[in-house]
Design a protein around this motif. Structure first.
Motif, short mmCIF file in Angstrom:
data_model
loop_
_atom_site.label_atom_id
_atom_site.label_comp_id
_atom_site.label_asym_id
_atom_site.label_seq_id
_atom_site.Cartn_x
_atom_site.Cartn_y
_atom_site.Cartn_z
N UNK A 387 4.38 2.08 5.60
CA UNK A 387 4.62 2.04 4.24
C UNK A 387 3.09 1.98 3.47
N UNK A 388 3.15 2.87 2.57
CA UNK A 388 1.94 3.24 1.65
C UNK A 388 1.91 4.46 0.89
N UNK A 389 0.91 4.67 -0.09
CA UNK A 389 1.18 5.58 -1.09
C UNK A 389 1.12 7.05 -0.36
N UNK A 390 0.70 7.19 0.85
CA UNK A 390 0.62 8.57 1.45
C UNK A 390 2.06 9.01 1.87
N UNK A 391 2.99 8.09 1.77
CA UNK A 391 4.45 8.61 1.83
C UNK A 391 4.94 9.07 0.68
N UNK A 392 4.29 9.27 -0.42
CA UNK A 392 4.69 9.65 -1.59
C UNK A 392 4.88 11.41 -1.39
N UNK A 393 3.88 11.70 -0.51
CA UNK A 393 4.02 13.27 -0.03
C UNK A 393 5.33 13.65 0.43
N UNK A 394 6.38 12.67 0.44
CA UNK A 394 7.81 13.19 0.63
C UNK A 394 8.19 14.10 -0.30
N UNK A 395 7.69 14.17 -1.58
CA UNK A 395 8.36 14.95 -2.58
C UNK A 395 7.92 16.53 -2.09
N UNK A 396 7.15 16.84 -1.22
CA UNK A 396 6.83 18.16 -0.70
C UNK A 396 7.69 18.33 0.42
N UNK A 397 8.56 17.52 1.17
CA UNK A 397 9.46 18.12 2.40
C UNK A 397 10.48 18.82 1.84
N UNK A 398 10.90 19.80 2.67
CA UNK A 398 12.06 20.59 2.26
C UNK A 398 13.36 19.88 2.45
N UNK A 399 14.14 20.06 1.76
CA UNK A 399 15.65 19.19 1.74
C UNK A 399 16.01 19.52 3.31
N UNK A 400 16.65 18.37 3.70
CA UNK A 400 17.28 18.21 4.98
C UNK A 400 16.23 17.83 5.96
N UNK A 401 15.10 17.63 5.33
CA UNK A 401 14.05 16.80 6.46
C UNK A 401 14.01 15.66 6.56
N UNK A 402 13.43 14.67 7.53
CA UNK A 402 13.69 13.51 7.77
C UNK A 402 12.46 12.72 7.47
N UNK A 403 12.34 11.58 6.59
CA UNK A 403 11.34 10.66 6.52
C UNK A 403 11.37 9.49 7.41
N UNK A 404 10.55 8.97 8.11
CA UNK A 404 10.60 7.94 8.81
C UNK A 404 9.49 6.84 8.27
N UNK A 405 9.95 5.66 7.78
CA UNK A 405 9.02 4.72 6.97
C UNK A 405 9.00 3.45 8.17
N UNK A 406 7.74 3.39 8.44
CA UNK A 406 7.35 2.15 9.45
C UNK A 406 6.96 1.23 8.45
N UNK A 407 7.72 -0.01 8.46
CA UNK A 407 7.74 -1.14 7.80
C UNK A 407 6.88 -2.28 8.46
N UNK A 408 5.71 -2.50 7.78
CA UNK A 408 4.91 -3.42 8.58
C UNK A 408 5.49 -4.82 8.55
N UNK A 409 4.98 -5.59 9.47
CA UNK A 409 5.70 -6.96 9.72
C UNK A 409 5.42 -7.96 8.43
N UNK A 410 6.43 -8.79 8.13
CA UNK A 410 6.14 -9.92 7.11
C UNK A 410 7.36 -9.83 5.82
N UNK A 411 8.64 -9.53 6.48
CA UNK A 411 9.69 -9.34 5.47
C UNK A 411 9.41 -8.48 4.23
N UNK A 412 8.81 -7.18 4.60
CA UNK A 412 8.96 -6.25 3.54
C UNK A 412 10.00 -5.33 3.31
#
Length: 503
Positions: A387-412
């Motif tokens: 999780x972080x601003x780098x994942x904003x690059x998802x706007x450039x992924x092609x449709x049907x691609x997969x985003x995997x967000x790794x969520x840090x520990x801490x109830x986030x």
């Protein structure tokens, strides 16, 4: 005789009814005369102007919603989004009046509309943004952040940035004033440049420089606001950052056929037929298509980005035959240099390659060339990152691609959901989540098992955003368990068409 008595009584009742009706008609006539004298609709221009001048002296912006007749519906939506008016609708007649049976709330809304329909209006376009729209003789004096307008009978003020309740962000955003053209008795500034486009004032102050805020606070709201003008809009950028504007110039050029102006440093008096001050925000990293004109969805925004940066892939479909190495799905790991780093990144690469992925590692920062990195992201079928601003690059992924967000520990989970999980659906992207456990976080090496940081994250949350951010975002690195992560990567593979046997 009995029938005659009944008839006489009936005639008496009718005469009484006639008298009652005559009394009611007389009362209505008297009430009409009183309304004509005291109603706001019937006030003189001088009286209205005096009221407006009194409002101006309050030195506060007036937010207007025109659709207030249905109070129940408005209150139900109050916490999510403010009711948005249509300031460009000038069809209201100044001679309108109430109709029998209409509620006082509806009459007040109609009266408000009648008074403002022919004037510029500033309104709360969402819970995060204020917008002003005006038409007429518009003269922009950028050096002093002032717009002179006729017709306009009161002053309006607005900060054109989509984070209106964040005092820190707004402290870096200049305030703009919309003033009557002939205010103060001084002659109006003479036009030095005339344009037939619509002027659009927005700010690149606030939190720009962070990729997530670049898109959420500025670029997507600018798209929502400017798209309807089909290129006939000129961006007047306040709190101008030359490096930032250059970075995203290709996006602005997709929305406008006109030069982008550093308006705070501009010496000209720029004249336009229309002006918009402040973009419209809908939601985090997204567009609410139900509130936007046709052609203004997130699918359309992503198509615009492909045009801006020359991206080839609209969809995550494999190339070549089933034996072609180019058919291998590509996995892009978003690497981080500071906090929330992958501590076993090399092992993750090896594991992903063993599953058949063509693996790339990207390390974007504020100086990264947007076009180059956009092409890298667009070439990927799966993108994974903490999780972080780098994942904003998802706007450039092609449709049907997969985003995997790794969520840090801490109830986030709530933070992960609002920033990237929910936006993925509108982008036509599959979403998977990997939750970091206690044995996968670097915090377990810094704190004892009984420390609230590990044992009770909720207690840290209660201390406020700064405490939460300091501990769980700024101090934490992660080491995903390769076995668990492998299962997530395999799940991503199942969502892609690459494993299908079509030749």
């Amino acid at each position: 005789m009995k029938s005659n008595r009944n008839l006489s009584r009936g005639e008496g009742r009718r005469l009484g009814n006639v008298a009652l009706i005559a009394f009611m008609l007389g009362s209505l006539l008297l009430l009409s005369l009183i309304r004509a004298k005291f109603s706001p609709i019937g006030k003189t221009g001088e009286a209205i102007k005096a009221e407006e001048q009194q409002e101006v002296r309050k030195e506060s912006i007036k937010f207007v919603t025109l659709d207030t007749a249905d109070e129940t519906a408005a209150s139900a939506e109050e916490e999510e989004e403010a009711t948005q008016p249509n300031p460009t609708d000038n069809s209201g007649s100044s001679n309108g009046g109430g109709v029998g049976g209409v509620s006082s709330t509806a009459l007040a809304a109609a009266d408000n509309h009648l008074r403002l329909s022919s004037k510029p209006v500033c309104y709360e376009s969402s819970r995060r943004s204020d917008t002003c729209e005006a038409a007429g003789d518009v003269r922009v004096q950028g050096r002093v952040q002032t717009i002179h307008i006729a017709p306009l009978e009161q002053e309006w003020k607005v900060k054109p940035y989509c984070r209106k309740h964040d005092a820190f962000a707004l402290s870096h955003v200049k305030e703009w004033s919309l003033r009557p053209l002939l205010s103060g008795g001084a002659p109006p500034p003479a036009c030095t440049i005339n344009s037939s486009a619509t002027a659009f004032v927005l700010s690149t102050g606030g939190f720009t420089g962070n990729l997530f805020h670049d898109y959420t606070d500025v670029l997507i709201p600018a798209f929502i606001t400017a798209r309807r003008y089909a290129g006939e809009v000129q961006f007047l950028v306040s709190s101008f950052k030359s490096w930032w504007t250059s970075k995203y110039l290709q996006i602005f050029q997709q929305l406008s056929r006109h030069e982008v102006i550093d308006i705070d440093a501009d010496e000209e008096i720029r004249c336009y037929p229309n002006v918009v001050v402040g973009p419209t925000f809908h939601k985090e990293l997204g567009v609410d298509a139900s509130r936007a004109p046709p052609g203004t969805s997130m699918v359309d925004f992503r198509a615009m980005l492909r045009g801006a940066f020359g991206l080839e892939r609209a969809a995550a479909t494999p190339s070549g035959d089933r034996w072609d190495i180019r058919r291998r799905p590509r996995l892009l790991i978003i690497s981080r240099r500071a906090s929330r780093r992958f501590l076993n990144e090399r092992a993750m690469v090896d594991m992903a390659m063993s599953l058949g992925f063509d693996v790339r590692v990207g390390d974007p920062d504020v100086s990264t060339d947007v076009s180059k990195f956009a092409r890298l992201v667009n070439s990927a079928d799966v993108m994974v990152g903490v999780h972080g601003d780098g994942l904003t690059n998802m706007v450039f992924l092609p449709a049907g691609a997969v985003l995997i967000q790794v969520v840090p520990y801490g109830g986030l989970e709530w933070l992960a959901r609002g920033t990237f999980r929910e936006p993925s659906a509108d982008m036509e992207i599959h979403y998977l989540e990997y939750m970091i456990q206690l044995d996968e976080t670097s915090l377990s090496d810094e704190y004892s098992r009984d420390d609230p940081v590990l044992k009770d994250p909720g207690a840290i949350h209660k201390q406020g955003w700064n405490a939460l951010k300091t501990v769980y975002l700024d101090k934490q690195n992660v080491k995903p368990h390769l076995g668990r992560l492998k299962n997530t990567f395999m799940e991503a593979l199942k969502l892609l068409p690459h494993g299908q046997s079509n030749k």
